[in-house]
Design an enzyme around this catalytic site. Structure first.
Site, mmCIF file in Angstrom:
data_model
loop_
_atom_site.group_PDB
_atom_site.id
_atom_site.type_symbol
_atom_site.label_atom_id
_atom_site.label_comp_id
_atom_site.label_asym_id
_atom_site.label_seq_id
_atom_site.Cartn_x
_atom_site.Cartn_y
_atom_site.Cartn_z
ATOM 1 N N ASP A 173 -37.688 37.351 53.932
ATOM 2 C CA ASP A 173 -37.358 38.502 54.767
ATOM 3 C C ASP A 173 -36.607 39.521 54.383
ATOM 4 O OD1 ASP A 173 -39.632 37.580 56.602
ATOM 5 O OD2 ASP A 173 -38.028 36.450 57.557
ATOM 6 N N LYS A 199 -32.007 33.734 48.090
ATOM 7 C CA LYS A 199 -31.145 32.839 48.776
ATOM 8 C C LYS A 199 -32.106 32.087 49.665
ATOM 9 C CE LYS A 199 -30.469 33.154 52.531
ATOM 10 N NZ LYS A 199 -30.471 33.436 53.927
ATOM 11 N N THR A 200 -31.873 30.944 49.977
ATOM 12 C CA THR A 200 -32.159 29.942 51.237
ATOM 13 C C THR A 200 -32.282 28.559 50.758
ATOM 14 O OG1 THR A 200 -33.897 29.531 52.915
ATOM 15 C CG2 THR A 200 -34.843 30.285 51.051
HETATM 16 P P1 FBP Z 1 -33.089 31.735 55.801
HETATM 17 O O1 FBP Z 1 -34.328 31.359 55.813
HETATM 18 O O2 FBP Z 1 -32.456 32.911 56.634
HETATM 19 O O3 FBP Z 1 -32.180 31.376 54.717
HETATM 20 O O4 FBP Z 1 -32.426 30.773 56.988
HETATM 21 C C1 FBP Z 1 -32.523 29.278 56.978
HETATM 22 C C2 FBP Z 1 -32.326 28.444 58.176
HETATM 23 O O5 FBP Z 1 -31.135 27.494 57.964
HETATM 24 C C3 FBP Z 1 -33.664 27.675 58.584
HETATM 25 O O6 FBP Z 1 -33.670 26.197 57.983
HETATM 26 C C4 FBP Z 1 -33.414 27.381 60.098
HETATM 27 O O7 FBP Z 1 -34.718 27.477 60.792
HETATM 28 C C5 FBP Z 1 -32.460 28.753 60.304
HETATM 29 O O8 FBP Z 1 -31.966 29.160 58.932
HETATM 30 C C6 FBP Z 1 -31.567 28.760 61.527
HETATM 31 O O9 FBP Z 1 -31.132 29.927 61.589
HETATM 32 P P2 FBP Z 1 -30.031 30.404 62.661
HETATM 33 O O10 FBP Z 1 -28.818 29.473 62.458
HETATM 34 O O11 FBP Z 1 -29.751 31.699 62.460
HETATM 35 O O12 FBP Z 1 -30.666 30.018 64.164
#
Ligand code: FBP
Length: 548
Positions: A173, A199-200
């Site tokens: 995103d 990143k992710t």
């Molecule tokens: P990103 O896609 O932003 O890297 O986020 C990964 C993640 O850890 C997901 O696995 C999880 O669903 C989400 O973030 C949880 O995000 P938050 O802590 O902001 O609710």
């Protein structure tokens, strides 16, 4: 802040850069690129940044001293191990170009750019964060950068600080936003380059040209350690079934990698559930059958790995969630209703089929499906307790099976959700090297004057010194998808491929792992010691390379 012994020792670790990046570089252009789908539409939306060539760095035998450059950096979305090293690599990279270059960090995610919240990242600050986990150096956030007013507001501070390039570290995103921002700044001749970094922990920002997102390696190693520990406990006590939900908002890469590392009794892969058009009850029945077969052999214990995003991949649930997304996006009044009124509102406004599915769910789960979306329109699946939903339904099914005379065991379930436990772990050697190199490489892309590119390193199963460095036009990863009820250009998410080697290796072994107890106990990440213990990439990456 007091440092642990490991932190102190780890601060001295020098990430190993690819050989190409150890001196001056020059970029070699590949052929013009195309988006993965919807080419004509995306070309129209990105007239200035569509179709750029891939870039590959080579050593430059005739280096020139670069001019000082001011750069801004943003961390976005969920934390992922290694983010600090991207910033350290970027800092070292721009200082190598010219020692008078400066780095500014925008605070708490993309919102920091719009709100003009920033700090200058100086050498003493950077040195505190080398090889550490977390994003706390500048914080992260989920503000979506999509409106012209936000871009213009951001440009004010970029101009004030004489920032010529912005590095956005994020998942699909936020790299989508980076490409949109790059296009806008280019279209108005703003003189600001935008570079993305993948990143992710979810591992779903990857494709033919981006082999892995950072953080996946460390996070899956941490979860696998925990799963291994649970398996050893479960094998010792022999009395519990552990239902373990693993983060990964959409794709099941984390669950699959952990399964390959730990060999649990069951691991559900959402992409397979969708491909086979399975219902929730099908999934429940298959788990109950394994529980019954193990019970028949005297084993009333086991482990089940559940990907966080499962619910969205069950076709009937997917259709329900898609309609709910549209309905909630156009119903601002929904938030002010009481819980019973919200339920009634949803049932009244959904199509008949989706309303029936909604009503068939336990009320708690149904309610979780209508909680606030994140700023990108995604359901916050980490708030849905799928592990409890499944174990409850398995318990019910086993009772029926008992009555039918096909089960005669004891079923006692425990629940776990592993996500936050791994997102800020100290980066593994792989992530420490990968992230540092991504940041350093981003500085090289900035020095080339390009915009709308993602920092890229390839050949990742080889030692880091042999990695290949370059840049990939972000628009190359785009397709059109429905978001917040509208078609938008976005980076295509990489889901688990059922024809890929990682999944096929798992599928070939899972029946054996279900009935025989074949647990593997990976233990904690090792940062020092023999290379076969410290420097192994994920099994996913290893097997994916066999496909090439
Ligand atoms: P990103 O896609 O932003 O890297 O986020 C990964 C993640 O850890 C997901 O696995 C999880 O669903 C989400 O973030 C949880 O995000 P938050 O802590 O902001 O609710």
């Amino acid at each position: 802040m007091k440092k642990s012994a490991l932190q102190t020792a780890r601060a001295a670790y020098q990430p190993k850069l690819p050989v190409t990046l150890t001196g001056a570089v020059k970029a070699v252009e590949g052929v013009p690129t195309q988006s993965v789908a919807d080419q004509e539409e995306i070309k129209k939306l990105f007239p200035n940044t569509y179709g750029l060539p891939e870039l590959r760095f080579e050593k430059n035998p005739n280096p020139v001293v670069g001019k000082p450059i001011n750069v801004g950096v943003i961390l976005s979305g969920g934390q992922a191990p290694g983010g600090h090293n991207v910033i350290c690599g970027l800092f070292d990279g721009i200082k190598k170009i010219n020692k008078d270059s400066r780095l500014y960090g925008f605070l708490m995610g993309p919102g920091g750019l719009v709100d003009h919240d920033y700090i200058e990242l100086t050498a003493p600050i950077i040195d505190e964060y080398r090889n550490t986990g977390g994003f706390d150096i500048i914080g992260s956030g989920r503000t979506k950068l999509e409106k012209k007013e936000q871009f213009d507001k951001g440009l004010e501070i970029l101009k004030e600080l004489n920032i010529k390039a912005l590095v956005i570290i994020g998942g699909d995103d936020y790299n989508t936003n980076a490409a949109v921002l790059a296009e806008y700044y280019k279209s108005i001749d703003a003189g600001v380059q935008v570079i993305g970094c993948p990143k992710t922990i979810d591992g779903d920002l990857k494709n033919e040209v981006i082999e892995a997102s950072f953080g996946f390696d460390t996070a899956t190693k941490v979860y696998s350690e925990l799963i291994g520990n649970i398996q050893r406990d479960c094998f010792s006590a022999k009395k519990y079934w552990h239902f373990i939900k693993l983060m990964g908002r959409s794709a099941s890469h984390i669950a699959l990698e952990c399964a390959l590392q730990t060999q649990p009794n069951i691991c559900i892969i959402s992409e397979e559930v969708e491909a086979k058009n399975l219902t929730l009850q099908n999934v429940v029945n298959s788990i109950a059958n394994v529980v019954a077969q193990r019970a028949a052999a005297g084993n009333n214990f086991g482990t089940v790995l559940i990907p966080e995003g499962l619910i969205e991949f069950i076709p009937a649930m997917k259709s329900l969630i898609a309609e709910l997304n549209d309905l909630l996006a156009k119903s601002p009044e929904f938030a002010s209703l009481s819980a019973p009124e919200q339920r009634e509102f949803v049932i009244k406004n959904l199509s008949t089929d989706n309303a029936a599915v909604y009503q068939s769910l336990p009320e708690g789960v149904a309610r979780q499906l209508t909680l606030d979306r994140d700023p990108h329109g995604n359901v916050q699946v980490s708030l849905i307790e799928t592990e409890k939903l499944l174990s409850e339904m398995v318990g019910r099914r086993l009772k029926e099976m008992k009555k039918e005379g096909c089960y005669n065991g004891k079923f006692s379930a425990l629940h776990h959700f592993f996500g936050y436990e791994g997102r800020c772990a100290a980066p593994s050697n792989f992530d420490a090297d990968y992230c540092y190199a991504l940041g350093y490489n981003a500085a090289c892309l900035i020095n080339e004057g390009v915009t709308g590119y993602m920092s890229s390193l390839r050949n990742l199963t080889k030692p880091s010194v042999q990695w290949l460095a370059g840049g990939i036009p972000i628009t190359m990863m785009f397709n059109m998808e429905r978001r917040h009820g509208e078609m938008k250009p976005v980076i295509q998410k990489a889901l688990v491929r059922l024809d890929g080697t990682p999944f096929r290796r798992f599928a070939a072994k899972r029946d054996e792992w279900a009935l025989n107890t074949s647990y593997v106990f990976p233990g904690p990440i090792q940062y020092f010691g023999p290379s076969e213990v410290c420097d192994q990439p994920t099994k996913t990456l290893h097997y994916e390379h066999l496909d090439k």
